[in-house]
Design an enzyme around this catalytic site. Structure first.
Site, PDB file in Angstrom:
ATOM      1  CG  ASP A 297      -1.937   3.640  -0.885  1.00 60.64           C
ATOM      2  OD1 ASP A 297      -2.089   4.804  -0.463  1.00 60.64           O
ATOM      3  OD2 ASP A 297      -0.994   3.283  -1.618  1.00 60.64           O
TER       4      ASP A 297
ATOM      5  CG  ASP B  62      -1.466  -4.020  -2.331  1.00 61.34           C
ATOM      6  OD1 ASP B  62      -1.666  -5.133  -2.866  1.00 61.34           O
ATOM      7  OD2 ASP B  62      -0.608  -3.223  -2.740  1.00 61.34           O
TER       8      ASP B  62
ATOM      9  CG  ASP C 186      -0.120  -1.213   1.908  1.00 63.49           C
ATOM     10  OD1 ASP C 186      -0.360  -0.127   2.483  1.00 63.49           O
ATOM     11  OD2 ASP C 186       0.445  -1.283   0.793  1.00 63.49           O
TER      12      ASP C 186
END
Ligand SMILES: [Zn+2]
Length: 299
Positions: A97, A253, A95
């Site tokens: 971001d 993450d 992930d």
């Protein structure tokens, strides 16, 4: 471009006019009955959990009627998804971001995004995919634009049963300085690639030598030249490598990769906070979220 929150009316417009069940990727349609779904109906987080669907039609009706603020599905497959019981396997996910990127070429403050850091997030995602393919021989990999960044989802069957994902996370993100930096392939190569990504974007470097020779340092590193950091003292060299590894670890993450029961934003759904569509990226090189993931009501 402004990232504005979608109104309730706009959400309904999106699910009524634009969203189509066929926008859901086949890997989700095929395993619909084994997944847990979660929904955020009012912008306060995915509080509606343990939702399951017995058919595509049932799911389609739900989405059209509810027009959720946000929709998620589990990366895991369950025998009893309605109870989150009987865990069978789970996708491996990375992930990224854009709003949390520790290094980026723009001047966005944490929590904000722009065209440039979205581009940085994509470059990072593609770097990760390259490692997964070349070092782990994984092939069934999907790149998803998440609304404010990217998800890399691995669906190769043999990868789905791995329960401890911390090692693969550390390897792929290059979160440790390798003992031998100059080995041609394997982990050292991954580290050099990630070093180039991070070091080229690092700000607040105190040493003038580092700033002035940044490009040269990266070039030498990629060409496996032992003198790549000869511009600074030995102690500083060690410190730089360690701080790059530390930043690398925080670019993705890790909590998401390690959690085998995670729910993840649903491709095709609307990210209402920023009014963007979460979608599977087909043309990896040319995808531009500001052109390809903007809902019609924003155009
Ligand atoms: Zn930015």
């Amino acid at each position: 471009m402004e990232f504005k929150e979608a109104t309730l009316e706009e959400r309904h417009l999106y699910y009524k006019k634009e969203w189509k069940i066929k926008d859901l990727p086949p890997f989700l349609i095929d395993s619909l009955k084994q997944r847990e779904f979660g929904f955020d109906h009012d912008g306060n987080g995915p509080k509606d959990r343990y939702e399951t669907f017995n058919s595509v039609r049932e799911f389609e009706r739900f989405m059209k009627i509810k027009a959720p603020y946000a929709a998620y599905s589990s990366i895991s497959y369950y025998e009893k998804p309605e109870k989150r019981e009987g865990w069978m396997k789970a996708e491996i996910v990375f992930d990224i971001d854009a709003k949390d990127l520790k290094v980026r070429r723009c001047d966005c403050t944490p929590g904000n995004i722009c065209e440039i850091c979205l581009e940085d997030a994509k470059e990072l995602a593609l770097t990760i995919i390259d490692t997964l393919r070349s070092n782990f021989d994984l092939k069934n990999i999907f790149l998803i634009y998440s609304g404010r960044g990217y998800h890399v989802r691995v669906l190769d069957e043999e990868a789905l049963y791995i329960e401890d994902r911390s090692k693969i996370f550390d390897y792929v993100t290059a979160s440790r300085v390798p003992e031998d930096l100059f080995m041609k392939h394997g982990y050292p190569e991954v580290f050099r690639k990630m070093f180039a990504f991070t070091f080229s974007r690092m700000k607040n470097m105190r040493s003038k030598e580092l700033i002035e020779n940044r490009e040269e340092i990266i070039n030498r590193m990629l060409n496996r030249r032992v003198d790549f950091l000869d511009f600074v003292r030995k102690n500083t060299k060690k410190r730089i490598l360690e701080s790059v590894a530390e930043i690398n670890r925080e670019l993705v993450d890790g909590k998401v990769t390690i959690d085998t029961k995670r729910i993840l934003r649903l491709p095709s759904s609307l990210h209402s906070k920023v009014s963007m569509i979460c979608r599977v990226v087909k043309d990896w090189e040319n995808f531009d979220p500001l052109r390809d993931a903007v809902p019609k009501f924003r155009k």
